[in-house]
Design an enzyme around this catalytic site. Sequence first.
Site, PDB file in Angstrom:
ATOM      1  N   ASP A 197     -31.268 -61.833  21.653  1.00 20.32           N
ATOM      2  CA  ASP A 197     -30.028 -62.216  21.542  1.00 20.32           C
ATOM      3  C   ASP A 197     -29.358 -61.783  22.992  1.00 20.32           C
ATOM      4  O   ASP A 197     -29.928 -61.715  24.113  1.00 20.32           O
ATOM      5  CB  ASP A 197     -29.399 -61.679  20.514  1.00 20.32           C
ATOM      6  CG  ASP A 197     -28.035 -62.499  19.880  1.00 20.32           C
ATOM      7  OD1 ASP A 197     -27.222 -62.689  20.752  1.00 20.32           O
ATOM      8  OD2 ASP A 197     -28.321 -62.988  18.784  1.00 20.32           O
ATOM      9  N   HIS A 200     -22.270 -61.234  20.667  1.00 24.33           N
ATOM     10  CA  HIS A 200     -23.054 -61.841  19.604  1.00 24.33           C
ATOM     11  C   HIS A 200     -24.371 -60.994  19.190  1.00 24.33           C
ATOM     12  O   HIS A 200     -24.519 -60.687  18.108  1.00 24.33           O
ATOM     13  CB  HIS A 200     -23.589 -63.280  19.904  1.00 24.33           C
ATOM     14  CG  HIS A 200     -24.104 -63.980  19.025  1.00 24.33           C
ATOM     15  ND1 HIS A 200     -25.513 -63.878  18.399  1.00 24.33           N
ATOM     16  CD2 HIS A 200     -23.605 -64.832  17.887  1.00 24.33           C
ATOM     17  CE1 HIS A 200     -25.947 -64.610  17.736  1.00 24.33           C
ATOM     18  NE2 HIS A 200     -24.664 -65.263  17.095  1.00 24.33           N
ATOM     19  N   ASN A 243     -23.055 -42.702   9.781  1.00 21.17           N
ATOM     20  CA  ASN A 243     -22.734 -41.788  10.585  1.00 21.17           C
ATOM     21  C   ASN A 243     -20.885 -41.420  10.519  1.00 21.17           C
ATOM     22  O   ASN A 243     -20.718 -40.735  11.476  1.00 21.17           O
ATOM     23  CB  ASN A 243     -23.084 -41.943  12.130  1.00 21.17           C
ATOM     24  CG  ASN A 243     -22.281 -43.099  12.429  1.00 21.17           C
ATOM     25  OD1 ASN A 243     -21.536 -43.723  11.928  1.00 21.17           O
ATOM     26  ND2 ASN A 243     -22.766 -43.649  13.846  1.00 21.17           N
ATOM     27  N   VAL A 255     -19.031 -48.788  10.182  1.00 20.61           N
ATOM     28  CA  VAL A 255     -19.996 -49.748   9.198  1.00 20.61           C
ATOM     29  C   VAL A 255     -21.282 -49.166   8.951  1.00 20.61           C
ATOM     30  O   VAL A 255     -21.647 -48.079   9.728  1.00 20.61           O
ATOM     31  CB  VAL A 255     -19.905 -51.163   9.435  1.00 20.61           C
ATOM     32  CG1 VAL A 255     -18.637 -51.819   9.529  1.00 20.61           C
ATOM     33  CG2 VAL A 255     -20.628 -51.157  10.796  1.00 20.61           C
ATOM     34  N   ASN A 302     -26.140 -73.894  11.843  1.00 18.46           N
ATOM     35  CA  ASN A 302     -24.607 -74.210  11.051  1.00 18.46           C
ATOM     36  C   ASN A 302     -24.436 -75.592  11.280  1.00 18.46           C
ATOM     37  O   ASN A 302     -23.212 -75.749  11.269  1.00 18.46           O
ATOM     38  CB  ASN A 302     -23.722 -73.481  11.765  1.00 18.46           C
ATOM     39  CG  ASN A 302     -23.917 -71.756  11.932  1.00 18.46           C
ATOM     40  OD1 ASN A 302     -24.330 -71.284  10.721  1.00 18.46           O
ATOM     41  ND2 ASN A 302     -23.820 -71.126  13.073  1.00 18.46           N
ATOM     42  N   SER A 330     -26.287 -66.860  11.784  1.00 14.77           N
ATOM     43  CA  SER A 330     -26.539 -65.885  12.636  1.00 14.77           C
ATOM     44  C   SER A 330     -26.236 -64.546  12.062  1.00 14.77           C
ATOM     45  O   SER A 330     -26.950 -63.533  12.370  1.00 14.77           O
ATOM     46  CB  SER A 330     -25.781 -65.801  14.228  1.00 14.77           C
ATOM     47  OG  SER A 330     -26.100 -66.656  15.046  1.00 14.77           O
TER      48      SER A 330
END
Length: 676
Positions: A216, A248, A261, A265, A351, A412
């Site tokens: 990516d 991205h 941690n 998230v 998409n 993605s």
Amino acid sequence: MRRLVLFLVQIAFMVSLEAQTFYYYKGERIPISIDTVRYTIFFSSDHVLRETGILKSEEGMSGKNFCIIGQKQLDEVGLKSGATEILSVEPVIAPSQTPVSNLFYVKIQTEKDTAFLKDFAVKNGCKVERQVALMPSWYVLSTSICSAGNSIEMANKCFETGRVEEVDPGFIFNFQTSGGDDEPMWGKQWGLEAINVTEAWGLTKGHFTTVVAVLDKGIEASHIEFQENLLDGYDVISGGNAVVYGDHGTHVAGIIAAGINGQFVAGVAPDARLMPVSHPLTATATASEELANGLTWAWQNGASVINNSWGDQGGRLHDRLKSALLEDAIEVALTQGRDGLGTIVTFASGNYNTIDYPGSSDERIICVGSIGENHERASTSGYGERLDLVAPGVNILSTVLNNTVGNKSGTSMACPHVSGVAALMLSVNPLLDVGCLSAIIDSTCQKLNGYIYSGGYPHGAWNDETGYGLLDAGSAVAVAESLLPEIEISRVVRVPGVAKGVITLDITGVGVPEGCEIIWSIPYHELSNITSYTFTKESQNRYILEVEDRDMPYFVKPFDINARISTPNSRIIHNINVNVPYTFSNSRYALVENVVGHSLAITEVDKDNETEILMCPTHNVTVNVYSLQNRVLSKNIDLSLGTAVIPVSDLSEGYYILSIVENGVVVFSDKFIIKR
């Protein structure tokens, strides 16, 4: 120093032969298994661990002053450390690889029992360390290399005196929070809940040996979520380390493996490692070449999974053309990656309401579509005959540049959910090949309401818009773990007149993958009086073991088998241990087989040897059969014809002990299993 090393080896021998043991919990014996090739070693300080290099061990958990090591390291460690710095060598519980502390806990009945406790400690080479601070009836005792046993054995022995109320052996639990749900933004990560990721985390959060490549726009190396698991990677443009061309790739990477941690998230596989393979993903004359190089570099450098959240945008920018070069790179990754097991290749479906290329180019690719929080296909999610499944892909919160987070939508974002689950599956079962892993993911999907699924497809009922359904991390990882190869003793034959046994070993689960081999051994076989043994391959998943004691006392004791599954490149990818609880001797009596169904055959060894028959003329004996609790069968038999058969159809499956009584004296005993 030499005495210390010998003592360590003696402890290792003792543990390796004691594959099955127990501990006391609230007065009850709880059976447990001991890992026969790993040990918990305690040092006087952390610096010893660093200086000996033990902290580099890949055997398992390590902590303050202790770590899990293998047999080879156990033999070496005494040579690298001073006698005063090695405190204790303790077992490791299998199969969880839970280390055992050199501390155990004892609850006394009255304060007067402290004198007993001190006396017990002195007599058994232990030490009373202290009272538990807020629970004064409990005391902490420690073992050392001079103790009469390991901490489990000492706790058991103390309880069996009848002088204490309770004992607690020192299992070193790796307690953690129940998942990433204590991350600050967990409540906004609806996708992880949708795929049942916390169920999977009950088995694993990934492993550092499982590497997910993200082909990516690069991953922000300074992001706080990637400080523990990000590799340098590769930039397909410059040929150097990976760089960042946009956010991205960072967003995709966070979905796969953002760390747990207390920051932002959690990723699907937070303990897996990430390999950035960077490319600007713009139209260039050499794009196919560059991406093909990226795919190839990833699998050649150890990627277990390659995530590809890119494609040709449904032909929106150019015609539906093909790249033989790019497809060849995908083909080679699928077949040659992971030492021939195949690297898992995932692609976003795109998409534009049709399957993007090259995600549509090979049926072995796992092609992933997108759903929203309403569990309906995202309005633009690519679909069609090459679609495998769907995953969350609308308003997905993940990492972005400048050490923060943000929402993005698209297939993605769906694709890395699947890549993360694939990493979890390989963490619990590294023997899964491309086809098997893909079949598990597809067949465990959750069917979505409002869609009609039709049968007749390779991995179950399928739908054009959602494939096999919604990704289910918990089910996929559980099935993957259940297919781990194990060794099953399917037949045991005792050779009459000699201390020799012939044992049939079957490999269950996914078995041994084609191209892989098993390295067999019997650790410390001399201690079981085994003077020779051979393993013969009968088929890919069946081996025949012959063991024999050719010297006095002509008696083979129970022993352990170790099997290491190796790839063609000699990389060990799985380790199996099994205990053989049978004995083999040149006794006058013997069980013909130790694994039986409906009848038990007992033979008189060397029945044609006149000298032995004259010395032992009695042929009428009593056979007693015991379960683990009591006697369940007693029968007089006549062995004048050499062999007698006893029906055992009325007994349930399980382990039993047999004894033969001759003239009131037990002259033979053995274990057997009833299995139908």
